[in-house]
Design an enzyme around this catalytic site. Structure first.
Site, PDB file in Angstrom:
ATOM      1  N   CYS A 198       0.815  -1.428   0.431  1.00  0.00           N
ATOM      2  CA  CYS A 198      -0.290  -0.314   0.139  1.00  0.00           C
ATOM      3  C   CYS A 198       0.816   1.256   0.406  1.00  0.00           C
ATOM      4  CB  CYS A 198      -1.348  -0.055   1.466  1.00  0.00           C
ATOM      5  SG  CYS A 198      -1.809   1.349   1.521  1.00  0.00           S
ATOM      6  N   CYS A 205       0.283   3.564   3.597  1.00  0.00           N
ATOM      7  CA  CYS A 205       1.098   2.870   4.345  1.00  0.00           C
ATOM      8  C   CYS A 205       1.475   1.681   4.744  1.00  0.00           C
ATOM      9  CB  CYS A 205      -0.513   2.390   5.628  1.00  0.00           C
ATOM     10  SG  CYS A 205      -1.225   1.092   4.766  1.00  0.00           S
ATOM     11  N   CYS A 230      -6.753  -2.310   0.289  1.00  0.00           N
ATOM     12  CA  CYS A 230      -6.000  -2.083   1.597  1.00  0.00           C
ATOM     13  C   CYS A 230      -6.861  -2.204   2.453  1.00  0.00           C
ATOM     14  CB  CYS A 230      -5.250  -0.863   1.514  1.00  0.00           C
ATOM     15  SG  CYS A 230      -3.987  -0.633   3.233  1.00  0.00           S
ATOM     16  N   CYS A 243      -6.150   0.087   5.558  1.00  0.00           N
ATOM     17  CA  CYS A 243      -6.210   2.334   5.503  1.00  0.00           C
ATOM     18  C   CYS A 243      -7.742   2.066   4.583  1.00  0.00           C
ATOM     19  CB  CYS A 243      -5.066   2.912   4.828  1.00  0.00           C
ATOM     20  SG  CYS A 243      -4.190   2.777   3.436  1.00  0.00           S
ATOM     21  N   ASP A 247      20.983  -6.429 -18.351  1.00  0.00           N
ATOM     22  CA  ASP A 247      21.032  -7.815 -16.707  1.00  0.00           C
ATOM     23  C   ASP A 247      20.303  -8.992 -17.589  1.00  0.00           C
ATOM     24  OD1 ASP A 247      20.107  -8.911 -14.678  1.00  0.00           O
ATOM     25  OD2 ASP A 247      19.673  -7.298 -13.780  1.00  0.00           O
TER      26      ASP A 247
END
Length: 439
Positions: free
Chosen positions: A198, A201, A220, A223, A348
């Site tokens: 989230c 939070c 979430c 929250c 990479d």
């Protein structure tokens, strides 16, 4: 100078999608603004799905706006986009609306919107990709929002199922599309999934349902962060297999000629742009029907009596979705995995260890071949994934891979190749007379 360069390249050589733009930009760094001033522009950017989404959007808008251009060769940086406008540039004035649908590299967006102020900017998704060039997903997204901010009146049309697209405020107005085809349940993403924290939070996000990776109806539990309201919704998945997909958007049935759930997202995004431009559903349906398979996206090529299906792979999420798609093929097939690590592929290659190659153990695969400039790396990865060493063909040279197609025990051969490997493969197929030169 730009138009003359393009004429020379296409008349005496085998074409060139970026050099005319390089020369023109050298003479006038601001030329893109002048070339695009009479166009209403749609920009398509994001990690995966840009090329097919651009092709679908082009066909959708073409049903209502016949004077439309696009950059179909994948030349999606500033010089390639300049070349696209040069190709269609006329010194004559026109009174009707002209449209440009442009695929733009994420890192190049800021260099394009400096001169072009589009009506809409379509964000497809953001997944980990080319770590040496882009960094993590939040770095990629910042590049995209910074580019959009240079055209603050452009509407950002983005995938509402991706939490990252709802993570920060933007100066641009935003609308969202997404899937709304399943009843609410309770799920959490796989532990090896990016972007599931989230942004408010830092709690781990939960989902009412997941489509794939970190996409779905998220919320979430700690929250008020949750998926935003969707302006354009997929309401039913009717059918999808390795060759096509049928689905309903807001009650209307559509079909595209490619398989895979990830491509349905591409169609939904093209639908969203179509509706913003007031294209009726019947014309969107026709646009989907007219869209052909594009370079390296389930592209089918005949080599003798064998069907070679080429799929571009470049990151874990994209490869996993392609594996899910080919697993739907009811017939036995052979698999060729070609790994390069040039700048355009991403130097990479650690991403191959995050991709779910283990899934091939569950498929009806009769033969597996490793190839490419990093053939040893992909061969080891396939062995670790469960392919017995004695059953794995290791053929470094693509010329030899093509020659070996005729020895495959199946009529259908799926090729999973990185970007430069696809280019090399198509060039060699053209040299051997199996396809025409170019894309």
């Amino acid at each position: 100078m730009g138009k003359t360069t393009r004429w020379g390249l296409h008349t005496f050589f085998k074409g060139g999608s970026s050099l005319p733009g390089v020369i023109t930009k050298k003479l006038d760094p601001t030329v893109l603004g002048a070339l695009a001033k009479d166009f209403e522009v749609v920009i398509v950017t994001g990690t995966n799905g840009k090329t097919l989404t651009t092709a679908l959007t082009y066909q959708v808008l073409k049903q209502k706006y016949p004077d439309i251009i696009t950059n179909p060769t994948g030349a999606n940086m500033q010089q390639g986009i300049i070349s696209t406008f040069l190709t269609h540039h006329s010194f004559k004035k026109t009174t009707h609306k002209k449209i440009a649908v442009l695929e733009v590299d994420e890192a190049s967006l800021v260099h394009v919107t400096k001169y072009i102020k589009p009506k809409a900017i379509l964000f497809t998704n953001v997944f980990r990709d080319q770590m040496d060039r882009f960094g993590e997903i939040y770095t990629i997204y910042r590049m995209m929002t910074d580019g959009a901010a240079l055209a603050p009146n452009a509407t950002i049309v983005s995938n509402g199922d991706a939490p990252i697209f709802n993570s920060v405020e933007t100066v641009n107005p935003r609308v969202y599309f997404g899937f709304d085809h399943l009843p609410d349940g309770e799920e959490m993403a796989h532990f090896n999934t990016d972007g599931v924290l989230c942004p408010h939070c830092q709690n781990i996000l939960h989902y009412k349902f997941i489509t794939y990776s970190n996409l779905g109806k998220y919320y979430c539990p700690n929250c008020d962060f949750k998926r935003p309201e969707l302006a354009y919704r997929l309401t039913e998945m009717v059918h999808t297999d390795h060759e096509s997909s049928e689905f309903k958007i807001e009650g209307e049935t559509f079909k595209i000629n490619v398989g895979g759930l990830y491509n349905v997202y591409n169609a939904l995004s093209a639908y969203s742009i179509g509706r913003i431009f007031d294209v009726p559903p019947a014309d969107i349906r026709k646009g989907f029907e007219l869209s052909e398979k594009v370079f390296g996206r389930q592209e089918s090529i005949k080599v003798g009596d064998k069907e070679i299906i080429i799929n571009l792979v470049k990151n874990p999420v994209g490869l996993n979705q392609i594996l899910e798609m080919i697993a739907l093929d009811p017939e036995p097939f052979s698999l060729v995995s070609v790994l390069n690590a040039n700048y355009a592929d991403g130097i990479d290659i650690s991403w191959i260890w995050d991709a779910n190659y283990e899934k091939i153990q569950d498929m009806n695969i009769q033969q597996v071949t490793a190839s490419g400039e990093r053939v040893e790396d992909i061969a080891i990865r396939l062995e670790v994934a469960g392919v017995p060493k004695e059953d794995l063909k290791v053929i470094p040279n693509l010329q030899d891979v093509i020659k070996d197609f005729k020895n495959a025990p199946t009529n259908r051969i799926y090729v999973l190749a990185t970007y430069t490997a696809v280019l090399q493969l198509r060039k060699e197929l053209a040299n051997q007379g199996h396809v025409k030169e170019g894309m």
